[in-house]
Write a protein that holds these residues in place. Structure first.
Motif, PDB file in Angstrom:
ATOM      1  N   VAL A  29       0.841  -1.196   0.000  1.00 44.57           N
ATOM      2  CA  VAL A  29       0.000   0.000   0.000  1.00 44.57           C
ATOM      3  C   VAL A  29       0.879   1.249   0.000  1.00 44.57           C
ATOM      4  N   PHE A  30       1.928   1.193   0.804  1.00 41.42           N
ATOM      5  CA  PHE A  30       2.838   2.335   0.864  1.00 41.42           C
ATOM      6  C   PHE A  30       3.387   2.640  -0.528  1.00 41.42           C
ATOM      7  N   LEU A  31       3.909   1.599  -1.171  1.00 44.98           N
ATOM      8  CA  LEU A  31       4.517   1.814  -2.487  1.00 44.98           C
ATOM      9  C   LEU A  31       3.483   2.336  -3.480  1.00 44.98           C
ATOM     10  N   ALA A  32       2.288   1.743  -3.451  1.00 50.07           N
ATOM     11  CA  ALA A  32       1.260   2.158  -4.397  1.00 50.07           C
ATOM     12  C   ALA A  32       0.881   3.615  -4.187  1.00 50.07           C
ATOM     13  N   MET A  36       1.573   6.632  -6.693  1.00 50.34           N
ATOM     14  CA  MET A  36       0.421   7.346  -7.243  1.00 50.34           C
ATOM     15  C   MET A  36       0.463   8.824  -6.875  1.00 50.34           C
ATOM     16  N   THR A  37       0.748   9.099  -5.602  1.00 45.75           N
ATOM     17  CA  THR A  37       0.756  10.490  -5.156  1.00 45.75           C
ATOM     18  C   THR A  37       1.881  11.269  -5.844  1.00 45.75           C
ATOM     19  N   LEU A 336      -2.205   4.865   7.942  1.00 43.07           N
ATOM     20  CA  LEU A 336      -0.858   5.206   8.406  1.00 43.07           C
ATOM     21  C   LEU A 336       0.132   5.066   7.243  1.00 43.07           C
ATOM     22  N   ALA A 337      -0.007   3.955   6.513  1.00 39.54           N
ATOM     23  CA  ALA A 337       0.868   3.749   5.350  1.00 39.54           C
ATOM     24  C   ALA A 337       0.668   4.875   4.340  1.00 39.54           C
ATOM     25  N   GLY A 338      -0.590   5.273   4.154  1.00 40.01           N
ATOM     26  CA  GLY A 338      -0.906   6.360   3.228  1.00 40.01           C
ATOM     27  C   GLY A 338      -0.252   7.658   3.657  1.00 40.01           C
TER      28      GLY A 338
END
Ligand SMILES: Nc1ncnc2c1ncn2[C@@H]1O[C@H](COP(=O)(O)OP(=O)(O)O)[C@@H](O)[C@H]1O
Ligand SMILES: [Mg+2]
Lengths: 408, 242
Positions: A29-32, A36-37, A336-338
């Motif tokens: 999720v972090f990587l995605a 993306m951001t 949190l990952a986001g």
């Protein structure tokens, strides 16, 4: 109230206790979200920079350029007649801004000798139309036309060539020719490639030097014809274009050729929209993959925790609480990952040499900041992935048979 | 009035081959506030099933179960959960402590489902409870580092932390050696009595059952008063003042 607090405390406890597991599931999720951001933010910033750069040369939406010349001699119309025709046009059609621009060359006496410099002779409102933002001093005003010393706006390379660090010493420069005059530098803009010198002068002024220059055959040779630029509502562009051609040639006696065409960057919005769509599509795919990872680990752990869930049932946990706790655990973790991913994206984008990447190293006058929209989008995406990935484990947790769960 | 009242309770399960297995048949049982009841039976006799029914973790196939005189069969799932948390405390054979949480966190866990003051003061309440079971010094240990006896004492503290009116103990000494089991059982009986809570202990150990005021035998799903040769007199005298 304490029910909500309790649910949150419980979810947070879970995240805290299962740190390593949570961490593992969050890498995806972090990587995605990070990718993306970053890409969305960069895309938006690039688009904005491109738009600004394009508008600097082409004018804002919608800019219609008008040229008039005598088809036989190739000469522009007489000044007064042209001015009167334009003034009437602007008034009749409620045109917000009508600027003029002509390209020419001015001979400046620099410390190293006389130097010809590409000069744009513009009306003061040209600055509005082309988003000119002086980095020092100011842009032209109507009053500059009456000034005894011609006002000029130059770029940084010009100042450097003049051997002046900034405008604090109120620098002046002599314009050479048959009738030399001392011009005052009123503003500095960030423009031009590398060492190229750029100067702006007022298009027409009351000063005697202007009249002289106008008839100076040397200047006439280098100077292109004056172009009128009209800032009109985008949806009326076609109408204005046609009307202007017709009205102006009529007003100027029908002998002149009048051409009008749109010059501002068009289709920029569509390009940006397409770009964002593509980025979003790619980001969604990466996010779905990350979400599947979270879901997978969520499913494994909810099975491992069936007994624990049964024990919590014996404490009086309702189905709602069990559901919310498992769900929130997932959401807490991905949020949190986001947050971390958005933070990392901000750090990355802030430290990218955007001017070198986007503009050949030429400074961009106002570099856009990190787009808030990209950050918000990243957070929403991370949270949504957590909610979606938490749904199935939460349902399994709620449907688990308590008595089977606590049986040994 | 009885606190818990079972009338003609039966519990059957449907097996995968569609046959019906009766686990409990026609069970009648009353538990008064504050009393200690023991149910003795062999493994597989249906003891845990009975306890789960009492603790609202399971529902009977037929018969009526009144809690405080109120029938429990019409309660919503939500209300059952709430009542379970408020009225009952559970002690399991396998301790069932939450892994990787400290003793204090384990004892505080039921208070996560309480409201207001009880919820907000959960940490200090948990520590007081651990002091009461003599584990104040080990409050920050995780269960993995506690002995079986200590783990069960933590479980007792946890069962009592919401001041339940009934503690349901399912073979609380089953996983402990005889001596530790006796100590833990004494603690359970004493702490429950101090709280004024009723205690229903399920066991296959007669010496554990001896601490109870009333004893029953569960055999193949039937519940009957326990009559022991030689212990009858003690059992009768226990019943009087309790
Ligand atoms: N859900 C179920 N499905 C099938 N058999 C069950 C189920 N629950 C209990 N049993 C059976 O019922 C009997 C009684 O179980 P239980 O109440 O756990 O006994 P005890 O606690 O006295 O050992 C056992 O033989 C057990 O296998
Ligand atoms: Mg059992």
């Amino acid at each position: 109230m304490t029910g909500i607090l309790g649910t949150l405390a419980e979810a947070w406890d879970e995240v805290r206790v299962h740190k390593s597991r949570v961490l593992l599931s969050l890498v995806g999720v972090f990587l995605a979200v990070f990718a993306m951001t970053s890409v969305t933010a960069l895309g938006l910033m690039v688009a904005q920079v491109q738009q600004e750069l394009a508008e600097r040369s082409g004018g804002r939406a919608a800019t219609v350029a008008v040229n008039a010349w005598d088809p036989v001699t190739g000469m522009p119309p007489a000044g007064e007649a042209w001015d009167a025709a334009v003034a009437e046009l602007v008034q009749r059609y409620d045109i917000a801004t009508a600027a003029t621009i002509a390209y020419g060359e001015t001979r400046f006496r620099m410390p190293g000798g006389t130097m010809p410099v590409q000069t744009r002779r513009v009306s003061p409102n040209y600055g509005d139309l082309h988003r000119v933002e002086p980095i020092e001093g100011r842009w032209f005003r109507e009053g500059d036309r009456e000034s005894l010393s011609p006002s000029i706006v130059v770029n940084e390379a010009f100042l450097t060539a003049l051997g002046v660090p900034d405008l604090s010493s109120r620098p002046t420069v002599v314009i050479g020719g048959a009738d030399p005059v001392r011009a005052t530098i009123v503003g500095v803009v960030r423009e031009g490639y590398a060492e190229e010198l750029v100067a702006y002068r007022i298009d027409r002024s009351a000063g005697p030097w202007d009249a002289a220059a106008a008839v100076d055959p040397a200047t006439a040779m280098y100077g292109g014809p004056s172009t009128l630029e009209l800032w009109v509502p985008a949806d009326q562009t076609d109408l204005v274009t046609e009307t202007v051609k017709h009205d102006l040639s009529l007003a100027l006696g029908g002998e002149l050729q009048v051409d009008a065409y749109r010059t501002d960057p068009q289709g920029a919005e569509e390009t940006i929209a397409m770009l964002r769509l593509a980025i979003r599509g790619a980001g969604t795919v990466v996010l779905v993959l990350g979400g599947l990872g979270v879901l997978n680990i969520g499913l494994v752990t909810v099975r491992q925790r069936i007994r624990e869930i049964g024990v919590r049932r014996s404490f009086g946990a309702t189905s709602g609480r069990i559901f919310a706790a498992v769900m929130l655990e997932s959401v807490c973790a991905t949020a949190l990952a986001g947050l971390l991913a958005v933070g990392a994206a901000i750090v990355l984008v802030r430290n990218l040499p955007l001017e070198r990447l986007l503009n050949n190293g030429i400074p961009i006058a106002d570099l856009p900041g990190f787009p808030v929209a990209a950050a918000v989008e990243g957070m929403i995406a991370a949270t949504a992935v957590g909610a979606l990935a938490g749904l199935l484990p939460a349902i399994i947790a709620v449907r688990a048979k308590v008595i089977d769960a606590i049986r040994f | 009035m009885s606190l818990l009242e079972l009338r003609g309770i039966s519990r059957e399960v449907r097996l995968p081959d569609e046959s019906v297995l009766p686990i409990l048949t026609g069970v009648d049982l009353d538990v008064a506030p504050g009393e200690h009841v023991a149910i003795v039976g062999r493994s597989g006799s249906g003891k845990s099933t009975l306890l789960n029914l009492l603790g609202l973790l399971d529902t009977p196939t037929s018969g009526s179960y009144l809690l405080d005189g109120e029938p429990t069969d019409r309660l919503s799932a939500r209300r059952r959960s709430r009542l379970r948390g408020e009225v009952f405390g559970f002690v399991f054979q396998q301790f069932n402590l939450l892994p990787r949480r400290t003793a204090a966190e384990n004892v505080a866990a039921p208070l996560l489902y309480a409201r207001g003051r009880d919820y907000l003061r959960r940490r200090s309440t948990a520590r007081e409870m651990l002091d009461r079971v003599g584990l104040g010094a080990r409050a920050d240990q995780v269960p993995e580092r506690l002995s079986g006896g200590e783990q069960q004492r933590v479980a007792i503290a946890r069962a009592l932390v919401r001041a339940p009116r009934v503690v349901l103990a399912d073979e609380p000494t089953g996983a402990l050696d005889v001596e530790t089991g006796a100590q833990v059982m004494a603690l359970l009986a004493q702490a429950t009595a101090e709280n004024g809570a009723a205690l229903v202990t399920i066991t296959h150990d007669l010496s554990v059952a001896a601490l109870a005021g009333r004893r029953f035998r569960l055999e193949r799903g039937h519940l009957s008063p326990l009559v022991e040769a030689g212990a009858l007199g003690a059992a009768t005298s226990d019943r009087g003042p309790a």
